[in-house]
Scaffold this active site. Structure first.
Site, PDB file in Angstrom:
ATOM      1  N   CYS A 159      71.754-106.902 -10.948  1.00 51.64           N
ATOM      2  CA  CYS A 159      71.798-105.427 -10.869  1.00 51.64           C
ATOM      3  C   CYS A 159      71.021-104.842  -9.694  1.00 51.64           C
ATOM      4  O   CYS A 159      71.600-104.181  -8.835  1.00 51.64           O
ATOM      5  CB  CYS A 159      71.272-104.839 -12.176  1.00 51.64           C
TER       6      CYS A 159
HETATM    7  C1  UGA Z   1      67.839-103.981 -14.750  1.00 48.69           C
HETATM    8  C2  UGA Z   1      67.206-102.706 -15.341  1.00 48.69           C
HETATM    9  O1  UGA Z   1      65.862-102.981 -15.785  1.00 48.69           O
HETATM   10  C3  UGA Z   1      68.038-102.187 -16.519  1.00 48.69           C
HETATM   11  O2  UGA Z   1      67.500-100.946 -16.987  1.00 48.69           O
HETATM   12  C4  UGA Z   1      69.466-101.958 -16.048  1.00 48.69           C
HETATM   13  O3  UGA Z   1      70.308-101.511 -17.104  1.00 48.69           O
HETATM   14  C5  UGA Z   1      70.026-103.264 -15.511  1.00 48.69           C
HETATM   15  O4  UGA Z   1      69.204-103.705 -14.406  1.00 48.69           O
HETATM   16  C6  UGA Z   1      71.433-102.973 -15.025  1.00 48.69           C
HETATM   17  O5  UGA Z   1      71.604-102.267 -14.021  1.00 48.69           O
HETATM   18  O6  UGA Z   1      72.405-103.320 -15.735  1.00 48.69           O
HETATM   19  P1  UGA Z   1      67.770-106.602 -15.338  1.00 48.69           P
HETATM   20  O7  UGA Z   1      68.525-106.820 -14.064  1.00 48.69           O
HETATM   21  O8  UGA Z   1      68.248-107.295 -16.567  1.00 48.69           O
HETATM   22  O9  UGA Z   1      67.760-105.015 -15.730  1.00 48.69           O
HETATM   23  O10 UGA Z   1      66.284-107.064 -15.051  1.00 48.69           O
HETATM   24  P2  UGA Z   1      64.799-106.474 -15.071  1.00 48.69           P
HETATM   25  O11 UGA Z   1      64.132-106.868 -16.312  1.00 48.69           O
HETATM   26  O12 UGA Z   1      64.791-105.044 -14.704  1.00 48.69           O
HETATM   27  O13 UGA Z   1      64.140-107.330 -13.894  1.00 48.69           O
HETATM   28  C7  UGA Z   1      64.655-107.279 -12.567  1.00 48.69           C
HETATM   29  C8  UGA Z   1      63.840-108.121 -11.639  1.00 48.69           C
HETATM   30  O14 UGA Z   1      62.588-107.495 -11.358  1.00 48.69           O
HETATM   31  C9  UGA Z   1      63.503-109.532 -12.131  1.00 48.69           C
HETATM   32  O15 UGA Z   1      63.752-110.447 -11.079  1.00 48.69           O
HETATM   33  C10 UGA Z   1      62.028-109.463 -12.478  1.00 48.69           C
HETATM   34  O16 UGA Z   1      61.395-110.700 -12.336  1.00 48.69           O
HETATM   35  C11 UGA Z   1      61.532-108.463 -11.451  1.00 48.69           C
HETATM   36  N1  UGA Z   1      60.294-107.760 -11.846  1.00 48.69           N
HETATM   37  C12 UGA Z   1      60.287-106.907 -12.915  1.00 48.69           C
HETATM   38  C13 UGA Z   1      59.139-107.940 -11.094  1.00 48.69           C
HETATM   39  O17 UGA Z   1      59.124-108.699 -10.100  1.00 48.69           O
HETATM   40  N2  UGA Z   1      58.000-107.269 -11.446  1.00 48.69           N
HETATM   41  C14 UGA Z   1      57.959-106.420 -12.504  1.00 48.69           C
HETATM   42  O18 UGA Z   1      56.882-105.830 -12.772  1.00 48.69           O
HETATM   43  C15 UGA Z   1      59.126-106.242 -13.262  1.00 48.69           C
END
Ligand code: UGA
Length: 431
Positions: free
Chosen positions: A268
């Protein structure tokens, strides 16, 4: 309510199963026969916590799946939850959205009552109005605003916690061409008490489409900013996590998404930020800040490998890569930051041995390099290694034993909670 959900990916299946749990009658349409058969047999077609139980409970009752659109006309409302892949030129491929809308239109051509169609797929502003609406009108003979209502209702479900996120939304965004159509979708969620704790946002279609992009762009930017601050902290020997904890106490900033490290990946954020940048450029606006957000993210894997190289001569070294999934709790490796780490290690001449609890099969396809070895436990990957690099913060890594390593050098891209005293060298990417 009678609802049809087009598409059985993690968004469509989660929506269909949760709506069934709310008590609605749900028809889930997908062209893939094996997915449809699985759902009808009560088996969950995807890896998502809490979903198998819901599919098993409602399949054959108020949740049924089909490969055809024959019964869609009997539903009051349809959601489009199909994929929007990125094309070679960077633009989004709306052909799945368009053909779903066309088939949906055909199926409701004879329906006497108004039908409401809601886009849930992430699409750029204008798409529901200019792609979905015309496709529906072409094949149904109906007219938007008369006997056809259009809605954009973006999802905010994270992979791995999609079911939980569905039941506990911060907000529900409903953009609509007319009040009646927007009310129908509002009533659908109200039936499950979802609106009791969530903010309801009613808007036009384009605003709702933009909210989804702005949301993901903001979160990606938040992580890139915390990563940049972390990189600066590292230069001054300051612990970025201590800083982030204090900064997050400010309500205006908030404590979530402040974990600095290897950066963001998945299906995403990278795709949505790129699509938004392309949208801005098409509108003759250069998105300078978002360009920087991507630059910072793209640099983190190289920084991790450089940090490793400052302790170990990577040429000919055996280097363990711990974690391949883009985040813990999923086997998804799309845009995982682990992939450029593996590629850079290999380019530096290292013998890479990788481990992930669930993502190895997907990683083999994504990395496509026979020289990378895969092990079925972290201990096996660490055996004889000159260094280990952490790319995904799986909980099990907190209990790692480094006994088998040739040199106990751990370069941590995700701030895992290991006993640092056991190591000869521990380096965090931003701390
Ligand atoms: C993300 C959004 O959080 C959702 O709200 C959205 O619906 C979704 O995309 C989408 O567009 O369908 P997702 O891709 O499942 O969800 O993953 P996240 O949990 O948001 O994490 C994304 C990335 O950020 C991961 O690689 C994670 O490791 C990284 N991350 C997250 C960090 O590096 N640091 C943080 O503090 C949080």
């Amino acid at each position: 309510m009678n609802v049809s959900v087009i598409g059985s990916g993690y968004v469509g299946t989660t929506l269909a199963a949760c709506l069934a749990e709310m008590g609605h009658d749900v028809l889930n349409v997908d062209l893939d026969e094996s997915i449809v058969d699985a759902i009808n047999a009560g088996e969950c077609p995807i890896h998502e916590e809490g979903l198998p139980e819901l599919v098993e409970k409602h399949a054959g009752e108020n949740l049924r799946a089909a490969t055809d659109y024959d019964e869609v006309a009997e539903t009051d409302l349809s959601f489009i939850c199909v994929q929007t892949p990125t094309q070679d030129d960077g633009s989004l491929d709306y052909s799945y959205v368009e053909s779903a809308a066309e088939m949906l239109g055909e199926s409701i051509a004879e329906k006497a009552d108004k039908h409401v169609v809601a886009t849930k797929s992430t699409v750029l502003p204008g798409t529901t109005e200019n792609v979905v609406g015309p496709a529906l009108e072409r094949t149904s003979g109906k007219t938007v605003d008369e006997d056809l209502g259009l809605v954009m209702n973006p999802e905010f479900l994270s992979e791995g916690t999609a079911v939980h996120d569905f039941w506990h939304p911060d907000k529900i965004v409903i953009g609509a061409t007319d009040d009646e159509s927007g009310d129908l979708v509002t009533d659908l969620y109200a039936a499950g008490d979802l609106l009791d704790d969530a903010e309801l946002v009613r808007s036009d279609l384009r605003t709702a489409e933009m909210v989804k992009y702005a949301n993901n762009a903001f979160l990606a930017a938040k992580i890139s900013l915390v990563n940049e601050l972390g990189n600066i902290c590292k230069t001054a020997d300051i612990d970025a996590y201590e800083v982030a904890e204090a900064v997050g106490m400010d309500d205006r900033i908030g404590s979530k998404f402040l974990r600095s490290g290897l950066g963001w990946g998945g299906s995403c954020f990278p795709k949505d930020v790129d699509a938004l940048r392309a949208f801005a450029r098409n509108n003759e606006y250069e998105p300078t800040l978002l360009n920087g957000v991507v630059d910072v993210n793209d640099r983190q894997p190289g920084r991790l490998v450089d940090l490793a190289a400052s302790h170990v001569d990577l040429d000919g070294a055996r280097v363990a890569v711990l974690g391949l999934a883009f985040k813990p709790g999923t086997d998804d490796v799309r845009n995982s930051r682990a992939i450029p780490v593996v590629e850079r290690l290999r380019d530096a001449g290292a013998d890479v041995v990788a481990y992930d609890p669930v993502a190895i099969e997907n990683a083999k396809t994504a990395i496509d390099d026979d020289s990378v070895e895969y092990e079925d436990s972290a201990e096996a990957a660490l055996e004889g290694a000159d260094a280990a690099l952490v790319c995904t913060d799986w909980d099990e890594f907190d209990a790692l034993s480094f006994k088998g390593m040739k040199r106990k050098v751990l370069i941590d891209g995700r701030r895992i909670d290991v006993d640092r005293d056991e190591l000869d060298v521990y380096e965090g990417l931003c701390w």
